[in-house]
Design an enzyme around this catalytic site. Structure first.
Site, PDB file in Angstrom:
ATOM      1  N   MET A 164       0.859  -1.177   0.000  1.00 44.20           N
ATOM      2  CA  MET A 164       0.000   0.000   0.000  1.00 44.20           C
ATOM      3  C   MET A 164       0.896   1.228   0.000  1.00 44.20           C
ATOM      4  O   MET A 164       1.839   1.329   0.791  1.00 44.20           O
ATOM      5  CB  MET A 164      -0.980   0.008   1.164  1.00 44.20           C
ATOM      6  CG  MET A 164      -0.398  -0.017   2.545  1.00 44.20           C
ATOM      7  SD  MET A 164      -1.757  -0.080   3.735  1.00 44.20           S
ATOM      8  CE  MET A 164      -0.948   0.586   5.187  1.00 44.20           C
ATOM      9  N   TYR A 441       4.481   3.317  12.482  1.00 47.11           N
ATOM     10  CA  TYR A 441       3.811   3.196  11.176  1.00 47.11           C
ATOM     11  C   TYR A 441       2.353   2.764  11.298  1.00 47.11           C
ATOM     12  O   TYR A 441       1.877   2.475  12.386  1.00 47.11           O
ATOM     13  CB  TYR A 441       4.596   2.319  10.207  1.00 47.11           C
ATOM     14  CG  TYR A 441       4.934   0.896  10.561  1.00 47.11           C
ATOM     15  CD1 TYR A 441       4.371   0.204  11.614  1.00 47.11           C
ATOM     16  CD2 TYR A 441       5.872   0.210   9.771  1.00 47.11           C
ATOM     17  CE1 TYR A 441       4.697  -1.104  11.880  1.00 47.11           C
ATOM     18  CE2 TYR A 441       6.218  -1.113  10.028  1.00 47.11           C
ATOM     19  CZ  TYR A 441       5.632  -1.768  11.091  1.00 47.11           C
ATOM     20  OH  TYR A 441       5.964  -3.070  11.354  1.00 47.11           O
ATOM     21  N   GLU A 442       1.674   2.766  10.164  1.00 42.55           N
ATOM     22  CA  GLU A 442       0.220   2.538  10.109  1.00 42.55           C
ATOM     23  C   GLU A 442      -0.546   3.575  10.936  1.00 42.55           C
ATOM     24  O   GLU A 442      -1.591   3.286  11.514  1.00 42.55           O
ATOM     25  CB  GLU A 442      -0.144   1.122  10.582  1.00 42.55           C
ATOM     26  CG  GLU A 442       0.399   0.017   9.716  1.00 42.55           C
ATOM     27  CD  GLU A 442      -0.197  -0.001   8.321  1.00 42.55           C
ATOM     28  OE1 GLU A 442      -1.255   0.624   8.131  1.00 42.55           O
ATOM     29  OE2 GLU A 442       0.401  -0.620   7.434  1.00 42.55           O
ATOM     30  N   GLY A 443      -0.024   4.789  10.986  1.00 40.30           N
ATOM     31  CA  GLY A 443      -0.601   5.832  11.824  1.00 40.30           C
ATOM     32  C   GLY A 443       0.058   5.795  13.188  1.00 40.30           C
ATOM     33  O   GLY A 443      -0.075   4.814  13.920  1.00 40.30           O
TER      34      GLY A 443
END
Length: 595
Positions: A164, A441-443
């Site tokens: 992604m 990561y991933e927010g």
């Protein structure tokens, strides 16, 4: 460093005895009998073998060798390609995938157990199939039938991988200001141009093709996040007969040199008019991507659990073997020069903290997985809606709390080793380095906390939180017998505190928007400890029912660990709650120049 062993005994306890997963699966018409207890147990056994015997042995060597970049070509460490092929051939990449396109269609309650094992065995390795699984989720939910037919079977089979591509050099959290462009072409495709950074598995040698999901804007798109679309951009174009065609103008400009997860290729990806295909609707790309992100955020949270378990296994083995000084109450092993360090109170404090928080995390990940299954497969509208509300509420908690706890646990595990924990040969320093990224990561976890406090709590006036509170109170009222009092009574106080704290922040936010961000991190942690208190009450109930069949002491140990959580860890909510109640004023007393 002790060899990693999949914690199958505890996984089975949580899955079968605490959550009675088989009953849940049989109650969900959408699963259509795809799984039963016997099948699940066999799959867990096999997952335990492949993670412990095939993937875990590559953890240290992969860290030392790292992924290599050479003129756009990325090579993974020795053994990774073969291990990935073995993993893919077992069907694990497509474990939760849509059976119509070759996935196994397994529920998330089973999937979270397998994910934990893979992360516990080898963080870097785990990220490659994790990103592919997330890519498949978004494609299956929002892609056209043609795209799904063309790409999902090979993605599920693990012969192709997925990514992604969100972040750009100038923007991460604020995706509304991305610059990557997608220009419509006469044939219905789009020419995608731009640079993305921090792309996990953007380039590697594990699979024949890599399928990128790329956020981009059309030339006439509105400003901000409402102008973002999602595109599928393959590394190699796919011919009509399914064979691979020419190379798309997608290239890896470099890979990052990182603190940890060094065998995971973190790439700068350049798209130079690459051919892409729209997924979902124009300007609705974030909606499609967040289908993937909810699952990915839970997966990254589980990285914290896997690292905690690996750290614990190693620390316990060391603490039982390493001799230093005598126990405070006198020699426990007088025949030796000193006692093993596990006799010392502080070592026990650290080990029990890791154990209590890891087992609480495992239960909570299974609980969140069950809500994902309910929201996906239930046919009763009311039950489905409750599942959806809880998934929305609990996803940021799971991602942030699992990973904050994961770092704390790994530091405790390292500390048990003393100086040996700081050197490479024992493996603990790698776990500390590897787990650290999961908070970022991933927010970032600060963003997760803001999501919980702002979007999931204040924005709906506490509606989602009230769903959770009511469920916990129902459990309390149904389990008020004396046998569980030591767990249920503290849980009742904790849930009252959570309700009151929620009201405080909602009320203050009406006149001061800063209150949301000021409260968010501490509030998330209060929520996390309270949720774990619920999990420990449920685990204590299940263990209590089996005390007459406790030949190996497992259930007594479970209750003892839960008792430690309630007495020594749950009280952390009081200081955290006071921080929330202190408000935002002290955060804004200094001007920027005074920092």
């Amino acid at each position: 460093m002790a060899d990693y062993k999949a914690p199958l005994r505890d996984i089975r306890f949580v899955l079968n005895e605490v959550f009675e997963a088989d009953k849940l699966w049989q109650s969900l018409p959408g699963l259509d009998g795809a799984i039963d207890a016997e099948t699940a147990d066999a799959m867990l056994e096999e997952a335990g073998k492949i993670t412990s015997q095939t993937i875990a042995p590559l953890n240290r060597s992969g860290d030392e060798e790292g992924a290599k970049w050479d003129n756009g070509v990325v090579t993974t460490p020795a053994g990774f390609k073969q291990a990935y092929s073995t993993y893919a051939e077992g069907g694990w990449v497509g474990l939760g995938g849509n059976p119509e396109f070759g996935g196994l269609g397994m529920p998330k309650t089973l999937g979270v157990q397998v994910e934990e094992m893979v992360y516990g065995a080898n963080n870097s390795f785990a990220l490659y199939p994790a990103l592919t699984a997330g890519c498949c989720l978004a494609l299956d939910a929002h892609g056209s039938e043609e795209l799904k037919q063309a790409y999902l079977p090979n993605l599920y089979a693990g012969t192709w991988a997925g990514t992604m591509c969100l972040t750009e050099p100038h923007c991460g959290t604020d995706l509304g200001i991305i610059r990557t462009k997608a220009v419509p072409q006469a044939d219905g495709s789009y020419a995608v141009t731009g640079t993305k950074i921090f792309i996990t598995g953007g380039e590697h040698d594990l699979t024949d093709n890599i399928i990128h999901l790329v956020l981009a804007k059309l030339p006439d798109a509105p400003a901000g996040p409402k102008g973002i679309s999602l595109f599928l951009v393959p590394k190699f174009l796919v011919n009509a007969d399914g064979s691979l065609g020419e190379r798309n103008p997608v290239s890896c400009g470099s890979i990052e040199h990182k603190m940890g997860i060094k065998a995971s290729a973190t790439c700068v990806m350049n798209f130079d008019g690459a051919q892409g295909y729209l997924i979902g609707e124009v300007n609705k790309g974030l909606n499609a991507m967040f289908t993937m992100m909810n699952y990915e955020r839970l997966s990254i949270g589980i990285q914290g659990i896997g690292c905690s378990e690996a750290s614990y296994q190693s620390a316990v083995a060391y603490a039982r073997d390493r001799i230093q000084s005598r126990a405070p109450t006198g020699a426990q092993q007088p025949e030796k020069a000193a006692d093993p360090i596990i006799v010392h109170p502080d070592v026990r404090r650290m080990l029990l903290t890791i154990k209590a928080m890891t087992e609480g995390s495992r239960a909570f990940s299974t609980y969140v997985g069950s809500q994902l299954d309910i929201s996906k497969y239930a046919d009763d509208a009311e039950i489905k809606k409750k599942g959806e509300d809880l998934v929305a509420l609990l996803t940021p908690v799971a991602k942030a709390f699992f990973t904050d706890v994961g770092l704390e646990n790994c530091v405790h595990g390292q500390q048990v080793f003393g100086g040996h924990g700081y050197v490479r040969e024992w493996g603990q320093e790698q776990l500390v380095r590897d787990v650290r990224i999961a908070q970022i990561y991933e927010g970032t976890n600060g963003i997760q906390a803001l999501d919980l406090m702002g979007r999931k709590t204040v924005a709906n006036n506490g509606a989602f939180v009230n769903v959770f509170i009511q469920e916990v109170r129902d459990f309390i009222s149904e389990n008020s017998d004396q046998a569980l009092a030591e767990f249920v009574e503290p849980l009742a106080k904790a849930i009252d505190n959570l309700e009151q704290l929620t009201g405080v922040v909602i009320d203050r936010s009406k006149t001061n928007a800063n209150e949301i961000g000021a409260a968010s991190v501490e509030y998330l942690h209060v929520f996390g400890y309270t949720a774990y208190a619920y999990m420990w009450a449920k685990m204590a109930k299940a263990a209590n029912a089996r005390l007459n069949d406790d030949s190996d002491g497992f259930y007594l140990a479970k209750i003892g660990t839960g008792r430690f959580f309630v007495k020594r860890l749950l009280p952390r909510i009081h200081s955290l709650s006071e921080s929330v109640r202190a408000g935002s004023e002290s955060l804004y007393e200094l001007d920027a120049a005074q920092f």
